[in-house]
Structures are given as C-alpha cells and as structure tokens.
Design a protein around this motif. Structure first.
Motif, PDB file in Angstrom:
ATOM      1  N   ILE A 310       0.857  -1.186   0.000  1.00  0.00           N
ATOM      2  CA  ILE A 310       0.000   0.000   0.000  1.00  0.00           C
ATOM      3  C   ILE A 310       0.896   1.239   0.000  1.00  0.00           C
ATOM      4  CG2 ILE A 310      -1.856   1.213   1.202  1.00  0.00           C
ATOM      5  CD1 ILE A 310      -2.670  -1.563   0.202  1.00  0.00           C
ATOM      6  N   SER A 312       1.529   3.979   1.463  1.00  0.00           N
ATOM      7  CA  SER A 312       1.160   4.748   2.656  1.00  0.00           C
ATOM      8  C   SER A 312       2.282   4.695   3.668  1.00  0.00           C
ATOM      9  CB  SER A 312      -0.114   4.168   3.282  1.00  0.00           C
ATOM     10  OG  SER A 312       0.188   2.980   4.003  1.00  0.00           O
ATOM     11  N   LYS A 320      -4.913   5.349   3.794  1.00  0.00           N
ATOM     12  CA  LYS A 320      -5.318   4.800   2.492  1.00  0.00           C
ATOM     13  C   LYS A 320      -6.431   3.767   2.669  1.00  0.00           C
ATOM     14  CE  LYS A 320      -2.236   6.943  -0.109  1.00  0.00           C
ATOM     15  NZ  LYS A 320      -2.615   7.847  -1.239  1.00  0.00           N
ATOM     16  N   GLU A 323      -7.616   1.670  -0.529  1.00  0.00           N
ATOM     17  CA  GLU A 323      -6.648   0.667  -0.960  1.00  0.00           C
ATOM     18  C   GLU A 323      -6.583  -0.514   0.020  1.00  0.00           C
ATOM     19  OE1 GLU A 323      -6.261   3.895  -0.875  1.00  0.00           O
ATOM     20  OE2 GLU A 323      -5.216   4.641  -2.652  1.00  0.00           O
ATOM     21  N   ALA A 327      -7.681  -4.379  -0.841  1.00  0.00           N
ATOM     22  CA  ALA A 327      -6.756  -5.502  -0.699  1.00  0.00           C
ATOM     23  C   ALA A 327      -7.343  -6.580   0.206  1.00  0.00           C
ATOM     24  CB  ALA A 327      -5.421  -5.012  -0.151  1.00  0.00           C
TER      25      ALA A 327
END
Length: 342
Positions: A310, A312, A320, A323, A327
């Motif tokens: 990610i 981030s 995030k 995202e 995931a």
C-alpha cells in the motif's frame, strides 16, 4: 444497505472490552485490532465497508485503551493476557471463528492468536508488522535489520532503539507523551513521506536524544494532518489518552520476556496453515519490510501467504482506507468464498 456503528461492552471477571460493531450479528465476524496508541475508531473506514460486504465487523479498544479495562502493572500487558481478552470477545459474540485483522501492536496479537488458537481463525491479515514466529521483540528483529541504513556501530538495535528506551527509562517516555497529549497525537498521526526512504527512522535516535522529543520536552506543536485525522478524530484520540494516560499503551513494550516465552510454548504451531494476508506500507520506516529481511520469517512460516503493498505510511488503514479495504476484500473473496453473507 448501510449499517450503523454500534457501541458494545463485553465483560468477564478478569477484563472489560469495549468494542464497536457494524453489520449483521449472524454474519462471519471480522475483528480489527488496533495498535499503539490508537482506539477502535482507527478502523472507522473499515467497519461500514465490511459490514456492507456481508460481515460482522468488530473493532475493540484494546487492553489499556479507551473504554476497555486499564490494568495497573506492566505485566498485565503481556500478549498472553491480551489474547485471552480477544478469545473472551469472540465468545461474547457467540462465534466459533473469525477473520482477524491487526495493525501495529494489534498484529502481534493476531499472530499470537494464529499460533495459540488456530482453531479460532478462518484466516489472519496484518498491516505493517510481519510475523515473527519466535515472538516480536528487539531480540528477534534486530538480526533482520537493514545494516546499509543502520550500521551496527552507530545503530546497534537499528530502528528499534525506542523500544530499549522504554525498558531503560519507562517513566521518562511516559511523561514525554503526556506533557501535551494533543501535540503528541498530532505529531504521531502523520501521512507517509516518500522522501524518508533509505534514511534512518527517528525512532533510531530516541536514547541518544534522551526521549522521543528530547530530554524533558513535549511533542512539538504541529498542525493536524487532515489527510489522516478529522478534528473530531484528533479530539477522540487525545481525550482517551488524557483520561487513561500512556502507562497501559506503553506497557505493551515491557513484556518481551513473557512474550518470547509465550511464542516458544506455541512452537508446534509456528507454521501457519490458514490463509494469511500481509500488507506492506511503502513509507513505513519503522516497520520497513520491503528492503530489509523483516518479512523473511513470515514467508518461511506461512503455507498460504498473500502479500500486497500500500502506498502509505504506518497509519495505513486511516491514510489509504480505499486501498486497504480493496486488498482485504480481494483476499477474502479468493480465500473465503463461502463465508460471505449474501
């Protein structure tokens, strides 16, 4: 359908757990465990998303935090006791198994549940902190450090120097965070910074500096990072930490011996057979997992491991959320097609 986020309490003779819930109570539980120094609200973007996908989404305040029990001794914050809290919570939900998701210190709790109670896990997912089968402690992670960033002569315990500061100067560390809790919250909860890649994390200098913020100092007064926290989020974090203090949250770092012994007793279960998801944070320089060897033990001990990265910093689920949710949902759809309430 949208579900409200509800407040709940699970009580036993040994502990009280406050938790948030969202979704249909007869659905498969997905239980989100926060880390230091957070709250159940750290999962505010995940709870309604996974409720809407057909799960019973749960996020407790962990031991020492928020509206859960605050215990008085360092040894009350050993992983074995915290795992027992979560086993009691699952029982209070009336469920036999859950999908467990952890971040920061919540991840060692989830890894420990997978070791000690694999029968309670459909699968486990963790953010930022990878599996250390022999226990998460300075002693187990230092050999995996990136010595190109942390030369051993200058940084003997690499980015985990801050954990040694707790051991050696606990009261000083606690007081530093508590001098100005609002400033501490605003400093800690920052978005990831790509420019930090390849540079030592600030946690590598804590002992040399005499504390997180220097000797006798409070956190610098930075503006709130609106990309991570709303004004209301900041207020709720600060209010909980001002009420309870940092003794409980920081005491999680004081049980390395007990935690290593707990992992050793679970050695027969070090290899994890259930589905495992690990989310790397591209800009987390304390839990740096993409260049160092930190994730190698996890890869060697998980039979069914999925990894994703990610873009981030450390506070991935808040920085995030789209995202992270994507995931998690992709992994769950592939691994648990029969667990969705549809």
């Amino acid at each position: 359908m949208s579900f409200p986020i509800l407040e709940n309490v699970a009580k036993s003779a040994r502990h009280t757990t406050f938790y948030l819930s969202c979704g249909a109570a007869n659905a498969t539980p997905i239980i989100f465990l926060h880390g230091w120094p957070e709250l159940s609200i750290s999962w505010r973007e995940q709870l309604p998303a996974f409720a809407a996908l057909g799960f019973y989404a749960i996020a407790p305040d962990m031991r020492g935090y928020g509206r859960s029990s605050v215990h008085p001794r360092h040894e009350d914050y050993a992983l074995e006791d915290i795992v027992a809290d979560m086993v009691e919570l699952l029982d209070a939900l009336g469920a036999k198994k859950a999908i467990w998701v952890g971040h920061d210190w919540g991840a060692p709790v989830v890894w420990s549940i997978a070791q000690a109670h694999p029968n309670l896990c459909h699968g486990v997912a963790n953010l930022c902190v990878p599996y250390q089968p022999d226990g998460f402690a300075v002693e187990t992670v230092v050999p995996l450090a990136d010595r190109t960033v942390y030369p051993a002569d200058k940084f003997p315990v690499a980015q985990w120097d801050y954990q040694m500061f707790y051991r050696e100067n606990f009261a000083v560390a606690e007081a530093g965070f508590e001098r100005d809790v609002g400033a501490t919250v605003r400093l800690l909860f920052r978005s990831g910074d790509p420019s930090g890649k390849g540079k030592p994390a600030r946690t590598a200098f804590v002992r040399a500096n005499g504390g997180y913020f220097g000797r006798g100092n409070s956190a610098p007064n930075l503006p709130r990072d609106a990309a991570l926290l709303s004004e209301e989020d900041e207020r709720r974090y600060a209010a909980a930490l001002e009420r309870n203090g940092f003794f409980g949250p920081c005491s999680w770092y004081m049980n390395w011996k007990a935690n290593l012994a707990y992992a050793e007793r679970a050695k027969a279960n070090w290899r994890l057979e259930m589905p495992v998801l690990f989310l790397h944070a591209a800009y987390d320089y304390i839990c740096e997992t993409l260049i160092s060897r930190l994730a190698e033990p996890m890869r060697a001990h998980c039979d069914n491991l999925t990894e994703a990265t990610i873009p981030s910093g450390h506070w991935m689920a808040q920085e995030k959320p789209v995202e992270v949710n994507a995931a998690l949902a992709k992994w769950m759809a592939a691994q648990f097609p029969d667990l969705w309430l549809v």
